[in-house]
Each structure stands twice: as structure tokens, then as C-alpha cells.
Scaffold this active site. Structure first.
Site, PDB file in Angstrom:
ATOM      1  N   PHE A 138      -0.492  -0.096  16.433  1.00  0.00           N
ATOM      2  CA  PHE A 138      -1.956  -0.022  16.444  1.00  0.00           C
ATOM      3  C   PHE A 138      -2.411   0.996  15.417  1.00  0.00           C
ATOM      4  O   PHE A 138      -1.964   2.136  15.424  1.00  0.00           O
ATOM      5  CB  PHE A 138      -2.512   0.362  17.818  1.00  0.00           C
ATOM      6  CG  PHE A 138      -4.017   0.350  17.823  1.00  0.00           C
ATOM      7  CD1 PHE A 138      -4.713  -0.848  17.915  1.00  0.00           C
ATOM      8  CD2 PHE A 138      -4.736   1.523  17.683  1.00  0.00           C
ATOM      9  CE1 PHE A 138      -6.104  -0.874  17.867  1.00  0.00           C
ATOM     10  CE2 PHE A 138      -6.135   1.503  17.631  1.00  0.00           C
ATOM     11  CZ  PHE A 138      -6.814   0.311  17.735  1.00  0.00           C
ATOM     12  N   ASP A 223       1.663   7.299  11.154  1.00  0.00           N
ATOM     13  CA  ASP A 223       0.392   7.346  11.851  1.00  0.00           C
ATOM     14  C   ASP A 223       0.578   8.208  13.095  1.00  0.00           C
ATOM     15  O   ASP A 223       1.092   7.743  14.106  1.00  0.00           O
ATOM     16  CB  ASP A 223      -0.046   5.918  12.212  1.00  0.00           C
ATOM     17  CG  ASP A 223      -1.351   5.885  13.002  1.00  0.00           C
ATOM     18  OD1 ASP A 223      -1.799   6.952  13.483  1.00  0.00           O
ATOM     19  OD2 ASP A 223      -1.922   4.783  13.148  1.00  0.00           O
ATOM     20  N   LYS A 252      -7.260  11.703  16.701  1.00  0.00           N
ATOM     21  CA  LYS A 252      -7.655  11.929  18.099  1.00  0.00           C
ATOM     22  C   LYS A 252      -7.827  13.395  18.533  1.00  0.00           C
ATOM     23  O   LYS A 252      -8.926  13.822  18.825  1.00  0.00           O
ATOM     24  CB  LYS A 252      -6.696  11.193  19.029  1.00  0.00           C
ATOM     25  CG  LYS A 252      -6.902   9.671  18.924  1.00  0.00           C
ATOM     26  CD  LYS A 252      -6.204   8.903  20.014  1.00  0.00           C
ATOM     27  CE  LYS A 252      -6.704   7.479  20.119  1.00  0.00           C
ATOM     28  NZ  LYS A 252      -6.063   6.514  19.223  1.00  0.00           N
TER      29      LYS A 252
END
Ligand SMILES: *Cc1c(COP(=O)(O)O)cnc(C)c1O
Length: 396
Positions: A138, A223, A252
Site C-alpha cells: 500500500f 516506504d 503518519k
């Protein structure tokens, strides 16, 4: 307005991209949040691995207040003091020599994809422009990042997708080796697949990917949007495998709730971004950077990483005990405080039941309960969460 009326108004005006739970959260403190009717919840979602220092951390609140009163935004046409210091911290504590700031994980990955292509365009043989990414990965919701994301369900209906992405299964080195062609410029992957169901890398997998990238002269892009900034018990997940990437993305937990994204890279690669190559109006603005800098200082100065490792181990053991009790638990896995519990069936009813009992958790990939609490949780809070989860699982 009653909560029901408020939720009806939400659904009337806000696009239906989320199936939201029927509660309205209005306040948070540490590991706890409250809804507008005063009900308290233990928050083991933490805004999807965002609020790592806990809700409304006093140092972060103070930094944002102070900066808001001083200077919020001026654009990157000028030097920005907190941006300079935050970048310095990120560079000092990572493999990277340079940072680019933006506002989200998807935007960071867009930046990383552009940087990889630009570097390849300038430094590799002509035609090397494709990235290999992983199935079940993702990387975000923009057109390029849904294409990088190796899951059809995020792509269907949004065609035509940008070209230049190929997919291999995670943890399959032979497939990766076979997929590298004279058009490949890099490999993009998560060190732990978060949304894909907390899928762990096999031992030495990341090291072997690094070696392959070196052998073939292509870039390794990590990532770390979900697992970076302490989530795994080290500041960055790559530290567990003693490898360093050429490019890394963060988002995040960077601002503990203030939206921040970042692309980090070595000098060699970062030098392909020159004035005009890439930009962001809001990226790295004073308010965001004051938050980010304080988050990073707080994360590094206390024993939060140590607490993450200790509470994470304790949590994992407690969940292993539940696995022995409930045959519908297939596997418990994780590192630090990103933990997944794979079930043999859908997990949404357990998530809902936990919420009713005062525990927020989430379910990803259909059947994987995911636990991503603030890194400051105590063993007592883990006990309380496991006790609620145990009762919810017992109802099944
Ligand atoms: C959440 C996530 C993203 C996307 O971040 P946004 O801020 O939602 O755009 C990208 N990569 C990974 C690994 C993520 O977990």
C-alpha cells in the site's frame, strides 16, 4: 443536535469514501479518547499509527500554539527556521543526506517516484524508468501511488493508470530477480506491509533486496510511512535489518497528528532534484515543522522507543495466549507496536464489539486485526485491551 442527527448531517455532506463507525470522537489524552456522549475508549488505532506520542501531547500542543502565534505559513520561497532544524534532525538520525517536505504519505511516495525517475533519467541507461513494487503493498491513493500499490481493488475504475510499474510477491527474491529488466530503475517496498495485513519480511529479505539493487545498479526505495518514526521500536524499520535505502518516505507519525510527509534520500540521488523539479506550497511550513521537530525531540529524548519494544513484546505474548485459546486465530505477528492477528474469518464483528466495550482497534486486509497504539502504552493498558479483546472474541 443528537449524535444521530450529527451523523446524518455528516453522511449528507461528506463524500462516502469511508464506512465510518457510528461514534463522534471529541477529545483525546494519551492513550484514551472520548466521544461526544462522554464514553471513554482505549485507542489502539492512534489515528492509524499517527499519534505515537499519545493524544494531545503537551510538548506538541505547546509547540503548535507558540508557532501559530508567531508564523504559520510563508511558502518555500524563503528559508523556514523550524524546517531547517527538523531536516537537520532527520538527517542526523537516518541514512539520508537530504529531505523534501510535503503533507501526506501519498504525496511523499509521489515525490519518491518522481525522484527515482529523474535520477534514472539523468544517471542510468535510456529507458530505465520502471519500478518494481510488491503485491499486497500500500502506497497511497493518488493515481501513481494506487498504481504502485500492488492490489487491484484500489485501481479498478480509475484507469488509465500511469505506466511503469511491475509487481512481484513480497518475500519472493527469485521473483524479484526475475522481474528486473533493462527498463527497471528501482524497487519500492514497505519494510513491513501495514495495510496489507502486517506482513513481516523474512529474515535477510531486505538485505538481499539491497544486494540485488546494488548488483543491478538500481534504487532501493523504502516506504516507511507507517512503520517509520519509532513504530517498530527503532526510529526506522530498516535498522532491524542493517540495510539502508537510497530513498525513504515518511508521513503518519511525523507530526503526531499534524499532517506532514517527507522524502529522504542520499546526496547522490537527491541531487537530481534541482530548483523547479518538484514543489509543494504547504510542504514544510512553519506550523507543521514546529510540530514535527518537537515530536522528533520527544521521541528521542525519553525512553519511548525502549517502552515500545518492551510493551510490544509483552503485547505480542498476551496475544499469543489468546491464540492458544481461540482456534479461529491463525497467526500473531509484528514488531514493536505494529502487531497483526490474522483470523480464519472476517474481523469486523470483533472490531465492533471491542468498540462497544471501550477499545478501538481496526481490521485490515479483511481478516487481520491490527494493533497500532501510541508508543507510550503501559503494560496495564495492554492488559486492559487484551481483557476487552478476550471478551469480544469469546462472543464469537
Ligand atoms: C498510510 C500509508 C500511505 C499513504 O499515506 P497517506 O498519508 O494516507 O497519503 C502510504 N504508504 C504506507 C505504507 C501507508 O501506510
Amino acid at each position: 443536535m443528537t449524535t444521530e442527527e450529527l451523523i446524518a448531517l455528516s453522511e449528507k455532506n461528506i463524500m462516502g469514501t469511508y464506512r465510518r463507525f457510528p461514534i463522534v470522537l471529541t477529545r483525546g489524552e494519551g492513550v484514551r479518547v472520548w466521544d461526544r456522549d462522554g464514553k471513554e475508549y482505549l485507542d489502539f488505532v492512534a489515528g492509524i499509527a499517527v499519534c505515537s506520542l499519545g493524544h494531545s501531547h503537551p510538548a506538541v500542543v505547546e509547540a503548535i500554539k507558540r508557532q501559530a502565534e508567531t508564523l504559520m505559513h510563508v511558502s518555500n520561497l524563503y528559508h523556514i527556521e523550524p524546517q531547517i532544524h527538523f531536516a537537520d534532525q532527520l538527517v542526523k538520525h537516518s541514512f539520508a543526506d537530504k529531505v523534501f517536505f510535503c503533507n501526506s504519505g501519498a504525496e511523499a511516495n509521489e515525490g519518491a517516484i518522481k525522484l527515482a525517475r529523474k535520477y534514472a533519467f539523468e544517471n542510468m541507461e535510456p529507458g530505465r524508468c520502471e519500478l518494481i513494487t510488491m503485491k499486497d503493498s500500500f502506497h497511497g491513493r493518488t493515481l501513481a501511488t494506487i498504481t504502485a500499490t500492488g492490489q487491484k481493488k484500489f485501481q479498478v475504475g480509475f484507469e488509465p493508470l500511469p505506466e511503469g510499474f511491475n509487481y512481484v510477491p513480497f518475500n519472493d527474491l527469485a521473483a524479484l530477480e526475475g522481474a528486473v529488466t533493462e527498463r527497471t530503475c528501482g524497487v519500492l517496498l514497505e519494510p513491513i506491509q501495514g495495510e496489507g495485513g502486517v506482513r513481516m519480511p523474512d529474515r535477510h529479505y531486505l538485505r538481499k533486496v539491497r544486494e540485488l539493487c546494488d548488483d543491478r545498479g538500481i534504487l532501493m526505495i523504502l516506504d516507511e510511512v507507517q512503520v517509520g518514526m519509532g513504530r517498530t521500536g527503532h526510529l526506522f524499520a530498516y535498522e532491524h535489518d542493517s540495510v539502508t535505502p537510497d530513498i525513504m518516505t515518511l508521513a503518519k507519525a511525523l507530526g503526531n497528528g499534524f499532517p506532514i510527509g517527507a522524502v529522504l534520500a542520499t546526496d547522490r540521488v537527491a541531487s537530481s532534484f534541482v530548483p523547479g523539479s518538484h514543489a509543494s506550497t504547504f510542504g514544510g511550513n512553519p506550523l507543521a515543522m514546529a510540530a514535527g521537530l518537537t515530536v522528533m525531540e520527544t521521541l528521542l529524548e525519553g525512553d519511548i522507543l525502549e517502552n515500545c519494544r518492551r510493551s510490544g513484546r509483552y503485547f505480542l505474548e498476551s496475544l499469543e495466549n489468546l491464540k492458544r485459546k481461540y482456534p479461529f486465530v491463525k497467526e500473531v505477528r509484528g514488531r514493536g507496536l505494529i502487531i497483526g492477528m490474522e483470523l480464519t474469518a472476517e474481523g469486523t464483528d470483533i472490531v465492533r464489539s471491542c468498540m462497544e466495550k471501550g477499545l478501538l482497534i481496526n481490521c485490515t486486509s479483511g481478516n487481520v486485526l491490527r494493533f497500532i497504539p501510541p508508543l507510550i502504552i503501559t503494560e496495564a493498558e495492554v492488559d486492559r485491551a487484551v481483557e476487552i479483546l478476550d471478551r469480544a472474541m469469546g462472543e464469537r
